[in-house]
Scaffold this motif. Structure first.
Motif, PDB file in Angstrom:
ATOM      1  N   THR A   1      41.760  21.856  38.045  1.00 61.24           N
ATOM      2  CA  THR A   1      42.355  22.941  37.268  1.00 61.24           C
ATOM      3  C   THR A   1      43.463  23.588  38.096  1.00 61.24           C
ATOM      4  O   THR A   1      43.676  23.229  39.253  1.00 61.24           O
ATOM      5  N   GLY A   2      44.150  24.550  37.499  1.00 58.54           N
ATOM      6  CA  GLY A   2      45.213  25.256  38.211  1.00 58.54           C
ATOM      7  C   GLY A   2      44.659  26.449  38.957  1.00 58.54           C
ATOM      8  O   GLY A   2      43.494  26.465  39.360  1.00 58.54           O
ATOM      9  N   CYS A   3      45.502  27.449  39.110  1.00 57.62           N
ATOM     10  CA  CYS A   3      45.109  28.649  39.856  1.00 57.62           C
ATOM     11  C   CYS A   3      44.323  29.577  38.942  1.00 57.62           C
ATOM     12  O   CYS A   3      44.729  29.836  37.819  1.00 57.62           O
ATOM     13  N   ILE A   4      43.181  30.071  39.428  1.00 57.69           N
ATOM     14  CA  ILE A   4      42.401  30.977  38.588  1.00 57.69           C
ATOM     15  C   ILE A   4      42.550  32.429  39.041  1.00 57.69           C
ATOM     16  O   ILE A   4      41.861  33.309  38.553  1.00 57.69           O
ATOM     17  N   GLY A   5      43.449  32.657  40.010  1.00 54.09           N
ATOM     18  CA  GLY A   5      43.770  34.027  40.396  1.00 54.09           C
ATOM     19  C   GLY A   5      42.940  34.590  41.534  1.00 54.09           C
ATOM     20  O   GLY A   5      42.965  35.776  41.809  1.00 54.09           O
TER      21      GLY A   5
ATOM     22  N   CYS B   1      43.157  33.408  44.797  1.00 52.68           N
ATOM     23  CA  CYS B   1      43.759  32.542  45.821  1.00 52.68           C
ATOM     24  C   CYS B   1      43.144  32.710  47.205  1.00 52.68           C
ATOM     25  O   CYS B   1      43.029  31.766  47.958  1.00 52.68           O
TER      26      CYS B   1
END
Lengths: 185, 123
Positions: free
Chosen positions: B67-71, B73
């Motif tokens: 998946t991408g960034c889920i916030g 980091c």
């Protein structure tokens, strides 16, 4: 910063996948005579407007909503420019995006290329809906891998089947070391 | 140079065994964050270790996906385990070694490894 260039390649290619590219071409060219390492990532994804291209190297520009900074492209650009190289993005909305990073091969500030075979393997095996064309060249030798060809041979057997995944990894590693003679890049 | 010839033999060998997996509702999803933050923090070996172990142990009901960034980091590399009917377990600051423990203890034995979770890291 990314500790190795191969991680920049993984990161930027993930952008291509998110831009709904059907084909991502990754070209790694080591040219000892010209003392250059050139990385090109070319996709046929949805592309960017001129305005977006102008902003994309700005860390405080991103299209995502989960955080406010986008460091992928700025990292890649910085890594190339810090190593006596150059960086360029060309993009056409609806057509795709082409990223080119040139590094001074012997420049002391160049990050190592790192495990590029692992980056390509990760991209291919975990993004089966996207096709990849990879070409690695060192001087006058080169090898390539095209997932369209691989999928045709596999005829529906998934890329993440353990035997297939292991074969792709070996193919990448063996052919790389035959191409560059095991040079540390 | 290694050629694609060998791939024909591999296909013939595995084709009989590979039943085309469908994404059914009972599947456990193991989600690895692969945005800039995750990759810079070391997500590539984590993803590879998880996928290799799941294949090696023959866990047919587990899919390893990206998946991408889920916030979150600062907690990367992050791995989420989504089991049907259970609360999502979020593992943070992952490594290939921790991944091994999670496959063995959580995915095989069904016990989340609490010490690597987000709630443990936030305490």
């Amino acid at each position: 910063m990314m500790p190795e260039i191969s991680l920049n390649v993984l990161d930027v290619a993930e952008n291509s996948i998110r831009a709904e590219a059907k084909l991502v071409q990754i070209l790694v060219t080591v040219d000892p005579d010209r003392d250059q390492l050139t990385i090109q990532i070319i996709d046929d994804g949805k592309g960017m407007t001129e305005e977006q291209v102008a902003k994309v190297t700005d860390p405080f520009f991103t299209t995502r909503t989960t955080r406010k900074v986008g460091l992928g492209i700025p990292f890649f650009k910085l890594a190339a420019e810090a190593a006596g190289g150059s960086f360029q993005i060309k993009s056409v909305p609806g057509d795709g995006t082409e990223v080119t990073a040139v590094f001074g091969l012997s420049n002391i500030d160049r990050m190592p290329l790192g495990d590029i075979s692992s980056t390509i393997h990760t991209l291919i095996v975990y993004n089966p809906q996207t096709d990849f064309y990879y070409r690695y060249s060192y001087g006058s030798s080169a090898f390539e891998l095209d997932t369209r060809q691989i999928k045709e041979i596999l005829g529906g057997v998934p890329l993440d089947t353990p035997e297939v995944s292991a074969y792709i990894k070996e193919y990448l590693e063996e052919n790389k070391s035959e191409t560059d003679g095991g040079a540390l890049i | 140079m290694k050629s694609l010839e060998e791939l024909n033999a591999i296909r013939n060998k595995v084709r009989a065994r590979v039943d085309l997996r469908s994404e059914d509702e009972n599947q456990t999803r193991v989600v690895v964050g692969m945005a800039t933050c995750g990759i810079a923090a070391g997500a590539r070996p984590v993803l590879n270790a998880l996928a290799e172990l799941v294949a090696e142990k023959g866990l047919k009901n587990v899919a390893v996906v990206q998946t991408g960034c889920i916030g979150l980091c600062r907690f990367e590399p992050i791995v989420e385990v989504l089991e049907p009917g259970k609360e999502t377990v979020t593992y943070v600051h992952m490594t290939a070694d921790k991944a091994k423990e999670i496959v063995e203890t959580h995915l095989i034995k069904g016990q989340p490894v609490i010490k690597y979770t987000l709630s443990a890291a936030e305490k």
